[in-house]
Design an enzyme around this catalytic site. Sequence first.
Site, short mmCIF file in Angstrom:
data_model
loop_
_atom_site.label_atom_id
_atom_site.label_comp_id
_atom_site.label_asym_id
_atom_site.label_seq_id
_atom_site.Cartn_x
_atom_site.Cartn_y
_atom_site.Cartn_z
N HIS A 485 0.76 -1.21 0.03
CA HIS A 485 0.05 -0.11 0.05
C HIS A 485 0.81 1.30 0.04
CE1 HIS A 485 -4.14 -1.50 1.44
NE2 HIS A 485 -3.94 -1.60 0.05
N ARG A 591 -7.62 -1.77 -20.60
CA ARG A 591 -7.48 -3.08 -20.23
C ARG A 591 -8.73 -3.55 -19.59
NH1 ARG A 591 -2.88 -0.18 -17.84
NH2 ARG A 591 -1.01 -0.81 -18.94
N ARG A 627 -9.09 -3.12 -25.62
CA ARG A 627 -8.52 -4.54 -25.84
C ARG A 627 -9.55 -5.55 -25.40
NH1 ARG A 627 -3.05 -6.00 -22.92
NH2 ARG A 627 -4.61 -5.98 -21.08
N GLU A 721 1.96 -9.10 -30.20
CA GLU A 721 2.54 -9.63 -28.88
C GLU A 721 3.46 -11.12 -29.13
OE1 GLU A 721 -0.26 -8.94 -25.19
OE2 GLU A 721 -1.37 -9.27 -27.14
N ASN A 744 5.36 -5.98 -23.72
CA ASN A 744 5.79 -6.79 -22.33
C ASN A 744 6.05 -7.95 -22.92
OD1 ASN A 744 5.59 -4.33 -21.32
ND2 ASN A 744 4.05 -4.55 -20.11
N ASP A 745 4.89 -8.85 -23.40
CA ASP A 745 4.63 -9.95 -23.74
C ASP A 745 5.61 -10.21 -25.18
OD1 ASP A 745 3.37 -11.49 -22.13
OD2 ASP A 745 1.32 -10.36 -22.88
N ARG A 755 8.44 -13.31 -17.72
CA ARG A 755 8.68 -12.06 -16.94
C ARG A 755 8.18 -12.05 -15.63
NH1 ARG A 755 3.72 -8.53 -18.20
NH2 ARG A 755 2.28 -9.58 -19.37
N CYS A 792 1.77 0.19 -27.29
CA CYS A 792 1.07 0.34 -25.89
C CYS A 792 1.77 -0.34 -24.62
CB CYS A 792 -0.49 -0.20 -26.08
SG CYS A 792 -0.67 -1.84 -26.65
#
Length: 864
Positions: A485, A591, A627, A721, A744-745, A755, A792
């Site tokens: 947090h 997302r 997406r 991706e 990322n992918d 990852r 993205c």
Amino acid sequence: MTAAVAHTMTADRTSPSGEAVITILAPLEGWLAPLDEIPDPVFAGGMVGDGVAIDPTGSTLHAPCAGIVASLAATGHAVTLRLEEGAEVLVHLGVDTVAMAGRGFTPLVVPDAAVAAGDPLVRFDLDAVVTGAPSAMTPVLLLAGEEWALDWKRAPGPVAVGEAVMTLRRLAASANGGAEQSETPDGELVRELLVPLRHGIHARPAARLRQVATSFEAAVRVEIAGRSASLRSPVGVLALGIALGDRISLHARGAQAAEVLDALAALIAGGMGELAEEGEQAVPPPVRAAAAPVQRRVTQVAADGTVAGVVAAPGLAVGRAVHYRLGEIAVSAGSGDPATERAALDQALAALRAKIARESEGAAQHAASILAAHAVMLEDEDLLAAAHEAMAQGKSAGAAWRLAIGEQVDLLLRSGDPRLAERVDDMRDLERQVLAGLSGGDATGFALPEQAVLLAEDLLPSQLMALDAGRLAAICLINGGPTSHVAILAAGLGVPMLVAMGTALDDIADGAPLVVDAAAARLETAASQARIDGVRAQIAAQAARRAAALEATGPCHTADGNRIEVFANLGSLADARQAMANGAEGCGLLRSEFLFVDQPRAPSAAEQGETYQAIADALEGRPLIVRLLDIGGDKPAPFLPMPQEENPALGLRGIRVGLAHPDLLEAQVEAILRVRPAGQCRIMVPMVASLSELRAVRAVVESVAARLGLAEPVSLGIMVETPAAAATADILAREADFLSVGTNDLTQYALAMDRGNAAVASAIDGLHPAVLRLIGLTCEGGARHGRWTGVCGSLASDPLAVPLLLGLGVGELSATPAQVPDIKALVSTLSLEDCRGLAARALECASAGEVRALSREFLKEQGA
């Protein structure tokens, strides 16, 4: 109050036959409706109690009768009144409004206050309820009991505050309902049953069971395999880990023990929307290591004066070391009188609840949600019961509270569930704040000098919120985690933060000049004056560019006039508002799975559509690229159990899930196509590996559009991706309307490195030449058919990557909302021709490290 309204608020006390009768008045203005119209099976089915529903048009909740405030939800969304005659009436503003964490609700009364009919109880933001909850329909209920029943209900229609809506009639004394129960020697009733819920008793079912249990005059606990927890303790119930098919026993004692067991058994048997199919097996939980005590990792300052850490919040800072050391709060020996000690604890808890309520007003969303979590924890009845028991045994209020918190912490740690163990810091935070209240001290106060780099063992959320963020340059912690947090708070404040740095921080003297470079995940303790001056100049230049970008309202262009769109990645309506405030030109990636994860069922097309429309409205007509549902792998959805896979990253995920579950895909496509104005929403297909997948989705889109009578063409693009999609981008671009690279992918698949695997995570870098070559192939393939290519993934938010992406042919960058001004500012300083030259050199590099060094030098030469 007018005389007419005052007259309608007079409650009848007897019926013509002499029975006691109470008139219940409308606590809200709006439309009166039957209870079964509430879109919640617990309320609609009368499991909590009988009554009416009101769809409100006002903004203030009034008392429906005279009584005592028996309970007031910590989040302000529900009030229970105890009437003089013993009946209890609950008014619950909206459905699932507890998830709003108190946002939009302002209580006007306190527990145990006496109120008259018509007195204001809660002020609320109706717009916030309508947009933030499944429904604003508000039940007004007589809580189930033996002595009172509904005698009359008014017919549906418009209703004003103070108009009679139902009457209650006292019943003659009745016998037990006759349900067969087993009974322990000490008079406790026991009901055994199997759990039919697909995901067991997790947070949502536990909350609903608690809601029903607290509406009866009975104490109820649930037991499994010799372990038990009160249904009034959400932490305790969750820690039992009850799964599908488990045999549990419900134990109740009190005047309504039989009735509460009947109600709870019916609720569990009904499945609460999560009833498992016949023969369905429980999905085994992931194997987790047992929680271990926090160890101080021994580290040393490196020879070059640096200390490595883990990035919890990004940024660059320079300042002076300030050690944050707060001593243990001493607890008094106490008075020896349990009643005196309990009164002291009750007073400290009430003061803390009031403080949390004050701080929640106007707090940023991330801070408000944490405060709401603390408020709910303070209502945990196992926690309070443990403290009361300890005081009854002679302990002081402080010692009892510390003991009770310790028991809860042990319970969370023993669960082995990291999601529950993350709440340990919150429990310790509450411990310190209450102890400070008991001793008259300050749990969080700490005076900061200007430009302080805070060094600490760990940091609690309330401690960070109490600091002057304007004086805080950065945070470095010996322990801590990147998803805690306090890490979320630091990122929201824009304060760079490194965690898990170990004991090397102990060796840094107070006042020492420091540089925190979160991009490099390091603290510099021996920086030269020239380095410090350079960092300060860099920070000042970044701030100036950011300010200029925020002031600029026109489209983003490079220094030589080439148009580059700078969009934002979004995961909520709040993200959309932040993106707009930061000058985003649209959304390059919504997302959509944020609507699906942690939900007991898939949201309907209508429910999804409301959210998409709200985000589209917030973007004020700018493009919104949604997406399609991307779950599976590291993003499971509770309502869609998937078989265990040896390698989930290469299994059922992305569009493969949508094609395997066409009902999900069609509902989402329908929700997107209903957004107005038509054409603002575009659809993006995740994890595409072949043209056949795109064609299958296109067929669904065209079918749904025809069913809805839509003639406008729908823009349908793909996420690149997989290496397969990058290598065949020219083929895919024949039928895709646009391409967007998910770096990322793409990086993990290109480098064959998971990852999510800590052993290789440090080597995963999207600026590896292999990844850059795949991005270049994608841009070339798209350009061959006149399609634009965007990025993205996280590279779009990396300043070192931006000139390389532009040089490879990327025409749209979708960054995190906070990074949008910085990316726009950077793009405006770059020449596209120079970027092309940089990209060509980068493709010949041998490693990501070489590429980063090359780009860093390029930006330095550009003065960026």
